[in-house]
Design a protein around this motif. Sequence first.
Motif, PDB file in Angstrom:
ATOM      1  N   SER A 154       0.834  -1.199   0.000  1.00  0.00           N
ATOM      2  CA  SER A 154       0.000   0.000   0.000  1.00  0.00           C
ATOM      3  C   SER A 154       0.870   1.250   0.000  1.00  0.00           C
ATOM      4  O   SER A 154       2.040   1.210   0.379  1.00  0.00           O
ATOM      5  CB  SER A 154      -0.939   0.023   1.218  1.00  0.00           C
ATOM      6  N   LEU A 188      -6.009  -4.964  -1.513  1.00  0.00           N
ATOM      7  CA  LEU A 188      -7.438  -4.668  -1.590  1.00  0.00           C
ATOM      8  C   LEU A 188      -8.297  -5.906  -1.410  1.00  0.00           C
ATOM      9  O   LEU A 188      -9.328  -5.869  -0.720  1.00  0.00           O
ATOM     10  CB  LEU A 188      -7.776  -3.975  -2.916  1.00  0.00           C
ATOM     11  N   TYR A 192     -11.039  -6.125   1.355  1.00  0.00           N
ATOM     12  CA  TYR A 192     -12.340  -5.747   0.788  1.00  0.00           C
ATOM     13  C   TYR A 192     -12.896  -6.776  -0.194  1.00  0.00           C
ATOM     14  O   TYR A 192     -14.048  -6.667  -0.614  1.00  0.00           O
ATOM     15  CB  TYR A 192     -12.229  -4.391   0.077  1.00  0.00           C
ATOM     16  N   THR A 211      -5.878  -3.456  -8.557  1.00  0.00           N
ATOM     17  CA  THR A 211      -5.014  -2.440  -7.956  1.00  0.00           C
ATOM     18  C   THR A 211      -5.631  -1.058  -8.171  1.00  0.00           C
ATOM     19  O   THR A 211      -6.117  -0.747  -9.252  1.00  0.00           O
ATOM     20  CB  THR A 211      -3.619  -2.484  -8.608  1.00  0.00           C
ATOM     21  N   ILE A 214      -7.604   3.271  -2.591  1.00  0.00           N
ATOM     22  CA  ILE A 214      -8.387   2.772  -1.464  1.00  0.00           C
ATOM     23  C   ILE A 214      -9.286   3.875  -0.929  1.00  0.00           C
ATOM     24  O   ILE A 214     -10.498   3.690  -0.783  1.00  0.00           O
ATOM     25  CB  ILE A 214      -7.483   2.257  -0.337  1.00  0.00           C
ATOM     26  N   VAL A 245     -13.828   0.318  -3.972  1.00  0.00           N
ATOM     27  CA  VAL A 245     -13.865  -0.246  -2.623  1.00  0.00           C
ATOM     28  C   VAL A 245     -15.260  -0.121  -2.022  1.00  0.00           C
ATOM     29  O   VAL A 245     -15.763  -1.046  -1.376  1.00  0.00           O
ATOM     30  CB  VAL A 245     -12.814   0.436  -1.726  1.00  0.00           C
TER      31      VAL A 245
END
Length: 270
Positions: A154, A188, A192, A211, A214, A245
């Motif tokens: 991240s 992610l 999520y 990708t 966020i 997300v």
Amino acid sequence: MMAFSSTQRALWRALAIAVLIAPAWAWAEESDDSIAIEKDDWSVAIGVASFSVPRYSGDNDSESLIVPNLELRYKDRLELSFLTGLTYDFLNRGAWSAGPALDYEFGRDTNPELIGFEEVHGGVEVGGYFEYKKNDVTAKVKLLTGVGGHEGTSIKATLRHAKLYDTGLIPLYFLIGPAFRFGDAEYLNTFYGVNQAQAEVSGLPVTSLPTGVISFGLDAVLVVPLSRKVFIRNFFLLEFLSNDVARSPIVTNQGDAVQPTLGIELGYFF
């Protein structure tokens, strides 16, 4: 296996970072005269902070946790905080600085709202950072990869404007600016996504995220000195999850795309 509460995770984070900084602290204490380290080179503060945070990223309910804090700074190069992790200024070019970074990801507890989802274990994140300072503005970017917990990568970025206000009674130090988080597909989908096994138990649709961004939001800190040694620090973060997300079943089922975090810390400078 019993899941850890967020407060327990915060204590593990503090312990993990303290263990990692111990060799540097010992080196400072035991160094000989040929490597002189002045007491004034170090800045030390301790405190206790209370936070209201989402129970997990994407949830619409919050929980409270209490976190002990220790902050060490050495010559404006090494910075350690139980709240923000560890960075070391390895490369300094005036307004620019960069170096290694270490943090601790809390993971995600098991939760009755997430039936069929196992705990995401907390773990260390390692990587690096870049920082640029110009007058009262500081831009900072951290790139971190999980080790021992999740295995995703991240990017966390902030742009803060600092302002000192003289109220006539006490000075107020205020920092405010935008915050941004970006993650790879591994990151992610860990937090999520919904895989086939999770979908079969939870009844949620299988979801795979690419990708991407966020969240973005507003980050602010207000420091109120009560004396030369004692201070109160207030934290505010309002995150808005990105469209990808926010469309995750984890968020749409019983969550919210708006993620607020509030905190207050009572601290003491040595």
